[in-house]
Design a protein around this motif. Sequence first.
Motif, PDB file in Angstrom:
ATOM      1  N   SER A 135      81.247 158.422 111.348  1.00 45.39           N
ATOM      2  CA  SER A 135      80.178 159.480 111.785  1.00 45.39           C
ATOM      3  C   SER A 135      81.087 160.855 111.958  1.00 45.39           C
ATOM      4  N   LEU A 152      74.561 164.552 112.987  1.00 49.31           N
ATOM      5  CA  LEU A 152      73.282 164.972 112.418  1.00 49.31           C
ATOM      6  C   LEU A 152      73.277 166.537 113.069  1.00 49.31           C
ATOM      7  N   ALA A 197      68.277 159.496 114.942  1.00 50.33           N
ATOM      8  CA  ALA A 197      67.617 160.299 114.218  1.00 50.33           C
ATOM      9  C   ALA A 197      66.817 161.199 115.140  1.00 50.33           C
ATOM     10  N   LEU A 220      67.808 160.811 107.800  1.00 46.77           N
ATOM     11  CA  LEU A 220      68.668 159.596 108.096  1.00 46.77           C
ATOM     12  C   LEU A 220      68.082 158.317 107.692  1.00 46.77           C
ATOM     13  N   VAL A 274      71.358 161.532 104.609  1.00 49.91           N
ATOM     14  CA  VAL A 274      72.387 160.747 105.385  1.00 49.91           C
ATOM     15  C   VAL A 274      72.271 159.451 105.404  1.00 49.91           C
ATOM     16  N   VAL A 300      76.243 159.345 115.675  1.00 54.34           N
ATOM     17  CA  VAL A 300      75.548 159.838 114.629  1.00 54.34           C
ATOM     18  C   VAL A 300      74.830 161.083 114.784  1.00 54.34           C
ATOM     19  N   LEU A 312      69.894 153.465 114.689  1.00 52.26           N
ATOM     20  CA  LEU A 312      69.743 154.637 113.887  1.00 52.26           C
ATOM     21  C   LEU A 312      68.451 155.350 113.989  1.00 52.26           C
ATOM     22  N   GLY A 337      77.631 160.830 104.196  1.00 45.86           N
ATOM     23  CA  GLY A 337      77.609 159.470 104.883  1.00 45.86           C
ATOM     24  C   GLY A 337      78.748 158.556 104.074  1.00 45.86           C
ATOM     25  N   PHE A 374      63.525 159.754 109.578  1.00 40.93           N
ATOM     26  CA  PHE A 374      64.059 158.498 109.542  1.00 40.93           C
ATOM     27  C   PHE A 374      63.588 157.737 108.551  1.00 40.93           C
TER      28      PHE A 374
END
Length: 360
Positions: free
Chosen positions: A104, A190, A258, A211, A138, A186, A254, A51, A265
């Motif tokens: 990202s 992932l 995830a 995440l 992350v 993002v 976010l 990250g 998360f």
Amino acid sequence: MSRSRWWLAGLALAGVVVLVAVFVLVDVGDQGPTERPGPPGTGPLTVVSMGDSTISGEGAGDYTPRTNGRAGNWCHRSANALVHKVRYGGAVESVNLACSGAPSGHVALGDVKQYTEPSQAAQLRELVKTHRVVAVVVAVGANDEPHFSRLISECFTAWFMETGSPCSERIKADWQSRVDAMVPKVTAALRDIRTVLRQAGYDREDYELLLQSYASPIGAGIPESLRNLNGCPFRIDDLKWVEQTGAVSLSAGLRRAAAGAGARFLDLSRAGEGHEACSGGDRADNEWFTRFTVEWDDLKVVERASHALQESFHPNAKGHEQFARCVSEFLATNDPAAACLEGQDGNLHAAPSPVARGNS
């Protein structure tokens, strides 16, 4: 011994041999597929971080020489970073691939470089050749469309312009659209991490992909005496917006990212409450974030001068220790999501996430 007794003994021995053979065949046939002993490959069990600055260790000091400006590398990976304090899955090693300022696209597979370094996912691909990864933590997204660090810098500038409007007034106009634009980027990063591990022979059950969101480094509850260049030069309206709206809505975005990648998360949006930069007044012992920080020696060197303020308003070593405590607790559960909240003991703990329960 008579011939008949020899014959009986031989028959008994043959019977034993047959029975042993039967038991061996039955035992082998009943075993079924054996459970995998963890991640595939060879090497030590390892926790990896990927990250940007909030997880690389920016602000925590004790940076590796290679990432402290050498040949243009300002990733600022700290020995005090969260990943080196996480305890999970019997891991005996930790590897920090995060880089300050990374978007990202740098975490994902591709040609994006950050401070001279190639894709973090590509670095992970090399790492799994010699390490068995049990968890990837992350923290990324703020350097995409939200440009969270830059916005904090804009709010810093607004403090000087007393006659103008607070910076948060300008940010509000398109903030949600910026967060929305960040989400698929993002998610894609992932998924690239999952792709790398799948290609290396990993099943999803072999590792955890987590995440985490961002803790607000500043808040409205700071002494007026430190709302200046001695600590945290921000307007009250902007402090409130970053703490109560900016960090919270960024975290909600976010969470969606995830979910799109099937990652767990961890909500850090309220993790720093009461421990923000400058919240301690004359004593900063209980603060988990850096105040306005200037590396004065860097100002004397042309190639370092532009990075002299880079550490400002990031988690410090104490903050990383607290976040690592919460991450470790969360990884040890089967919960898909949680929030880092302060407990009665003064430490962060993984708690049920209010958003996960349907509350906003």
